[in-house]
Scaffold this motif. Structure first.
Motif, short mmCIF file in Angstrom:
data_model
loop_
_atom_site.label_atom_id
_atom_site.label_comp_id
_atom_site.label_asym_id
_atom_site.label_seq_id
_atom_site.Cartn_x
_atom_site.Cartn_y
_atom_site.Cartn_z
N ILE A 1 4.36 -4.64 -9.40
CA ILE A 1 3.73 -4.75 -10.73
C ILE A 1 4.19 -6.03 -11.43
O ILE A 1 5.39 -6.23 -11.63
CB ILE A 1 4.08 -3.51 -11.58
CG1 ILE A 1 3.42 -2.27 -10.98
CG2 ILE A 1 3.65 -3.69 -13.03
CD1 ILE A 1 3.79 -0.99 -11.67
N ASN A 2 3.25 -6.89 -11.76
CA ASN A 2 3.57 -8.08 -12.56
C ASN A 2 2.29 -8.55 -13.24
O ASN A 2 1.20 -8.06 -12.93
CB ASN A 2 4.19 -9.19 -11.69
CG ASN A 2 3.21 -9.69 -10.66
OD1 ASN A 2 2.18 -10.27 -11.00
ND2 ASN A 2 3.50 -9.43 -9.38
N GLU A 3 2.42 -9.49 -14.15
CA GLU A 3 1.27 -9.87 -14.99
C GLU A 3 0.12 -10.52 -14.23
O GLU A 3 -0.99 -10.62 -14.74
CB GLU A 3 1.74 -10.79 -16.12
CG GLU A 3 2.39 -12.04 -15.59
CD GLU A 3 3.07 -12.85 -16.67
OE1 GLU A 3 2.51 -12.94 -17.78
OE2 GLU A 3 4.14 -13.42 -16.39
N HIS A 4 0.39 -10.95 -12.98
CA HIS A 4 -0.69 -11.57 -12.19
C HIS A 4 -1.35 -10.57 -11.23
O HIS A 4 -2.32 -10.90 -10.56
CB HIS A 4 -0.14 -12.74 -11.36
CG HIS A 4 0.62 -13.72 -12.20
ND1 HIS A 4 0.00 -14.51 -13.13
CD2 HIS A 4 1.95 -14.02 -12.25
CE1 HIS A 4 0.92 -15.26 -13.74
NE2 HIS A 4 2.10 -14.97 -13.22
N ASP B 1 -3.70 -6.76 -5.01
CA ASP B 1 -2.35 -7.16 -4.58
C ASP B 1 -1.51 -5.94 -4.25
O ASP B 1 -0.46 -6.05 -3.62
CB ASP B 1 -1.65 -7.94 -5.70
CG ASP B 1 -2.48 -9.14 -6.11
OD1 ASP B 1 -2.76 -9.97 -5.23
OD2 ASP B 1 -2.88 -9.23 -7.29
N ALA B 2 -1.97 -4.78 -4.73
CA ALA B 2 -1.27 -3.53 -4.41
C ALA B 2 -2.25 -2.38 -4.53
O ALA B 2 -3.15 -2.41 -5.37
CB ALA B 2 -0.08 -3.31 -5.34
N VAL B 3 -2.07 -1.39 -3.66
CA VAL B 3 -2.91 -0.18 -3.71
C VAL B 3 -1.98 1.02 -3.83
O VAL B 3 -1.03 1.16 -3.06
CB VAL B 3 -3.78 -0.06 -2.43
CG1 VAL B 3 -4.50 1.29 -2.39
CG2 VAL B 3 -4.78 -1.19 -2.35
N VAL B 4 -2.27 1.87 -4.82
CA VAL B 4 -1.48 3.10 -4.97
C VAL B 4 -2.42 4.27 -4.68
O VAL B 4 -3.49 4.38 -5.27
CB VAL B 4 -0.93 3.24 -6.40
CG1 VAL B 4 -0.10 4.52 -6.53
CG2 VAL B 4 -0.08 2.03 -6.77
N ILE B 5 -1.99 5.12 -3.76
CA ILE B 5 -2.87 6.22 -3.34
C ILE B 5 -2.39 7.52 -3.98
O ILE B 5 -1.25 7.94 -3.77
CB ILE B 5 -2.88 6.35 -1.80
CG1 ILE B 5 -3.31 5.00 -1.19
CG2 ILE B 5 -3.83 7.45 -1.35
CD1 ILE B 5 -3.18 4.94 0.31
N GLY B 6 -3.26 8.11 -4.77
CA GLY B 6 -2.90 9.36 -5.47
C GLY B 6 -3.79 10.49 -5.04
O GLY B 6 -4.26 11.27 -5.86
N SER C 1 9.82 2.80 -6.33
CA SER C 1 10.48 1.49 -6.40
C SER C 1 9.57 0.40 -5.83
O SER C 1 9.46 -0.69 -6.39
CB SER C 1 11.79 1.49 -5.59
OG SER C 1 12.62 2.49 -6.08
N ALA C 2 8.90 0.71 -4.70
CA ALA C 2 8.02 -0.29 -4.08
C ALA C 2 6.86 -0.64 -5.02
O ALA C 2 6.50 -1.81 -5.16
CB ALA C 2 7.50 0.25 -2.75
N VAL D 1 0.89 -1.17 0.00
CA VAL D 1 0.00 0.00 0.00
C VAL D 1 0.92 1.21 0.00
O VAL D 1 1.76 1.34 0.88
CB VAL D 1 -0.91 0.04 1.24
CG1 VAL D 1 -1.74 1.33 1.25
CG2 VAL D 1 -1.80 -1.18 1.28
N SER D 2 0.79 2.06 -1.02
CA SER D 2 1.80 3.11 -1.15
C SER D 2 1.23 4.40 -1.71
O SER D 2 0.33 4.39 -2.54
CB SER D 2 2.90 2.60 -2.09
OG SER D 2 3.92 3.54 -2.18
#
Ligand SMILES: Cc1cc2nc3c(=O)[nH]c(=O)nc-3n(C[C@H](O)[C@H](O)[C@H](O)COP(=O)(O)OP(=O)(O)OC[C@H]3O[C@@H](n4cnc5c(N)ncnc54)[C@H](O)[C@@H]3O)c2cc1C
Length: 248
Positions: free
Chosen positions: A24-27, A116-121, A18-19, A8-9
């Protein structure tokens, strides 16, 4: 809740970038919170590299470009495979495997989204807590108010950059762009050196997605917006002829 989970970033520093890159990947199923510049640029960068990317927010760029253009941008992103969940926000981020990493996002509307990942903008606020108790008068939104010489209401105290509420094209507002912040610094420095200088700035910025670009000059004062062609077309026009899209 859950902001400290792994993957979570925010996207504010080199380490953040970088994190995010590592997640980031195809799955991967990626959730982007915020549909303005950071969120949309993130979505366009990721969409071909991940299994799924979903943007949570409101109509993209609507605060900068208005709803009509924002809706066109949304459709364009959807045509590239980006999903949108509009008019809701995350309520909590969860690690259902209890391994400290994000797996689920519960939204305010009750929906649950796998991630699998959260990006906070979102969430840029002026860092002005240290001014509490000083004589500086804040603006309604807690920015530092300056005049055309970048001086605050306290003599010989100047402020510049993203934290200020200052003159722009005949009115006062807050602008969060590099070129404005740099110019503010120049004007403030000259005035501090007793070389009276007044700010005359026309803000501009651009954003890039899918190898195209929206360029913007001035300050929004929409009278009427008429979209005459698709976003893809007017983005290409603005690049190839370096002129702004024609809008009635
Ligand atoms: C991901 C991202 C992408 C961006 N992309 C663009 C773009 O493409 N084009 C564009 O024009 N703009 C962009 N921006 C906005 C741009 O970064 C800002 O407008 C610009 O950095 C503002 O400069 P500043 O000096 O006012 O503030 P900042 O660059 O935020 O610098 C403020 C500094 O003050 C420090 N600080 C804060 N509080 C205190 C304190 N109490 N005491 C001491 N130090 C303190 C901070 O740590 C920081 O180092 C982007 C911003 C982000 C986050």
């Amino acid at each position: 809740e859950g902001l400290n989970l792994k993957n979570v970033s925010y996207l504010r520093t080199h380490d953040d970038a970088s994190a995010i890159g590592e997640a980031i990947n195809e799955h991967a199923k990626i959730l982007v919170v915020g549909s303005s510049f950071i969120g949309m640029e993130m979505a366009s960068y990721c969409v071909r590299k991940v299994k799924q990317i979903t943007v949570i927010g409101s109509i993209p760029f609507h605060r900068s470009f208005g709803k009509e253009i924002g809706t066109q941008v949304q459709r364009f992103f959807e045509s590239k495979g980006v999903k949108f969940l509009l008019d809701t926000t995350p309520q909590s981020l969860k690690s259902i495997k209890n391994d400290g990493a994000i797996q689920q996002v519960v939204l305010k509307n009750g929906k649950v989204v796998e991630a699998d990942a959260v990006v906070i903008g979102i969430g840029v606020l002026p860092s002005v807590e240290f001014l509490k108790g000083s004589q500086l008068l804040p603006s309604e939104n807690n920015y530092i108010v300056v005049d055309e010489r970048m001086q605050t209401n306290v003599k010989d105290v100047y402020a510049v950059g993203d934290a200020v509420f200052g003159p722009v094209l005949g009115t006062k507002t807050n602008i969060g762009h590099w070129q404005v912040a740099q110019y503010h610094g120049k004007v403030a420095a000259k005035n501090m050196l007793l070389k009276p200088t007044v700010l005359h700035t026309v803000p501009f910025f651009w954003t890039r997605f899918f190898n195209m670009s929206i360029r913007y000059v001035g300050r929004k004062e929409w009278v009427k917006v008429k979209v005459t062609s698709s976003v893809a077309v007017w983005c290409k026009v603005s690049i190839s002829r370096t002129e702004l899209p024609k809008m009635g």
